[in-house]
Design a protein around this motif. Structure first.
Motif, PDB file in Angstrom:
ATOM      1  N   GLY A 183       0.825  -1.211   0.000  1.00  0.00           N
ATOM      2  CA  GLY A 183       0.000   0.000   0.000  1.00  0.00           C
ATOM      3  C   GLY A 183       0.853   1.253   0.000  1.00  0.00           C
ATOM      4  N   ALA A 184       1.940   1.233   0.730  1.00  0.00           N
ATOM      5  CA  ALA A 184       2.840   2.397   0.803  1.00  0.00           C
ATOM      6  C   ALA A 184       3.528   2.624  -0.544  1.00  0.00           C
ATOM      7  N   ASP A 185       3.860   1.535  -1.251  1.00  0.00           N
ATOM      8  CA  ASP A 185       4.522   1.671  -2.553  1.00  0.00           C
ATOM      9  C   ASP A 185       3.602   2.320  -3.580  1.00  0.00           C
ATOM     10  N   LYS A 186       2.289   2.031  -3.488  1.00  0.00           N
ATOM     11  CA  LYS A 186       1.330   2.627  -4.424  1.00  0.00           C
ATOM     12  C   LYS A 186       1.237   4.127  -4.223  1.00  0.00           C
ATOM     13  N   ASP A 187       1.339   4.581  -2.976  1.00  0.00           N
ATOM     14  CA  ASP A 187       1.203   6.006  -2.660  1.00  0.00           C
ATOM     15  C   ASP A 187       2.461   6.812  -2.954  1.00  0.00           C
ATOM     16  N   LYS A 188       3.546   6.139  -3.343  1.00  0.00           N
ATOM     17  CA  LYS A 188       4.824   6.837  -3.570  1.00  0.00           C
ATOM     18  C   LYS A 188       4.687   7.928  -4.628  1.00  0.00           C
ATOM     19  N   GLY A 189       3.849   7.705  -5.662  1.00  0.00           N
ATOM     20  CA  GLY A 189       3.720   8.678  -6.742  1.00  0.00           C
ATOM     21  C   GLY A 189       2.748   9.800  -6.421  1.00  0.00           C
ATOM     22  N   LYS A 190       2.229   9.846  -5.209  1.00  0.00           N
ATOM     23  CA  LYS A 190       1.220  10.824  -4.816  1.00  0.00           C
ATOM     24  C   LYS A 190       1.791  12.238  -4.895  1.00  0.00           C
ATOM     25  N   GLY A 191       1.085  13.110  -5.638  1.00  0.00           N
ATOM     26  CA  GLY A 191       1.504  14.498  -5.726  1.00  0.00           C
ATOM     27  C   GLY A 191       2.605  14.753  -6.737  1.00  0.00           C
ATOM     28  N   LYS A 192       3.074  13.732  -7.416  1.00  0.00           N
ATOM     29  CA  LYS A 192       4.133  13.917  -8.411  1.00  0.00           C
ATOM     30  C   LYS A 192       3.535  14.443  -9.724  1.00  0.00           C
ATOM     31  N   ILE A 193       4.272  15.287 -10.397  1.00  0.00           N
ATOM     32  CA  ILE A 193       3.835  15.806 -11.696  1.00  0.00           C
ATOM     33  C   ILE A 193       4.500  14.968 -12.778  1.00  0.00           C
ATOM     34  N   LYS A 194       3.652  14.415 -13.661  1.00  0.00           N
ATOM     35  CA  LYS A 194       4.165  13.561 -14.733  1.00  0.00           C
ATOM     36  C   LYS A 194       4.367  14.387 -16.003  1.00  0.00           C
ATOM     37  N   GLN A 195       5.090  13.821 -16.944  1.00  0.00           N
ATOM     38  CA  GLN A 195       5.368  14.477 -18.209  1.00  0.00           C
ATOM     39  C   GLN A 195       4.065  14.776 -18.950  1.00  0.00           C
ATOM     40  N   SER A 196       3.104  13.837 -18.883  1.00  0.00           N
ATOM     41  CA  SER A 196       1.825  14.020 -19.588  1.00  0.00           C
ATOM     42  C   SER A 196       1.038  15.200 -18.994  1.00  0.00           C
ATOM     43  N   ASP A 197       1.140  15.433 -17.699  1.00  0.00           N
ATOM     44  CA  ASP A 197       0.453  16.557 -17.063  1.00  0.00           C
ATOM     45  C   ASP A 197       1.003  17.882 -17.568  1.00  0.00           C
ATOM     46  N   VAL A 198       2.330  17.952 -17.735  1.00  0.00           N
ATOM     47  CA  VAL A 198       2.990  19.166 -18.208  1.00  0.00           C
ATOM     48  C   VAL A 198       2.569  19.442 -19.650  1.00  0.00           C
ATOM     49  N   ALA A 199       2.478  18.389 -20.472  1.00  0.00           N
ATOM     50  CA  ALA A 199       2.102  18.545 -21.873  1.00  0.00           C
ATOM     51  C   ALA A 199       0.656  19.053 -22.014  1.00  0.00           C
ATOM     52  N   MET A 200      -0.203  18.668 -21.069  1.00  0.00           N
ATOM     53  CA  MET A 200      -1.611  19.031 -21.132  1.00  0.00           C
ATOM     54  C   MET A 200      -1.880  20.464 -20.633  1.00  0.00           C
TER      55      MET A 200
END
Length: 148
Positions: free
Chosen positions: A127-144
């Motif tokens: 469960g903790a490993d799944k939450d690791k990406g929480k709040g991270k900005i991905k490349q696709s978000d920047v492109a959008m």
């Protein structure tokens, strides 16, 4: 310090450590698992127990082969390991106390309760490993961002 409810004071931390009850000492006396056990169970460390097999990683006895834990002495925060003994001046042989943080568990003594504990810890880590990406900005978000 991560928890506001816990003191960062050296004096208070030492008092809490040395006057801790047995059930808390059990958790403090944890040892890390070997790489293959880590992969097998998905858990990094466990409280040490009597018939575990350990490899001493630090100190004078670090070169010794894997040995079995003969006793866990919670009052003294130490464990005694098979074949790790020293001779007193009168010729008597006494076991050498070793702190659990200086050993690595290579073989676990599994019973029902310990299997349940491993399962719970594994689920918690997953469960903790799944939450690791929480709040991270991905490349696709920047492109959008440009698209309105």
């Amino acid at each position: 310090k991560f928890n506001a409810a816990v003191s960062g004071s050296r004096r208070k931390c030492r008092k809490a450590h040395f006057s801790a009850p047995s059930h808390i000492r059990r958790k403090v006396m944890s040892a890390s698992l070997s790489k293959d056990l880590r992969l097998k169970f998905g858990v990094r460390s466990l409280p040490i127990r009597r018939d575990d097999e350990v490899q001493i990683m630090r100190g004078k006895y670090a070169k010794e082969p894997v040995a079995k834990v003969t006793s866990v002495y919670r009052r003294r925060y130490c464990i005694y390991v098979d074949r790790i003994i020293k001779e007193k001046t009168n010729g008597a042989q006494v076991p050498v106390p070793i702190h659990p943080s200086n050993v690595q568990i290579t073989k676990l003594k599994l019973d029902k309760d310990r299997k349940d504990l491993l399962e719970r810890k594994k689920v918690g880590r997953a469960g903790a490993d799944k939450d690791k990406g929480k709040g991270k900005i991905k490349q696709s978000d920047v492109a959008m961002q440009d698209v309105d």
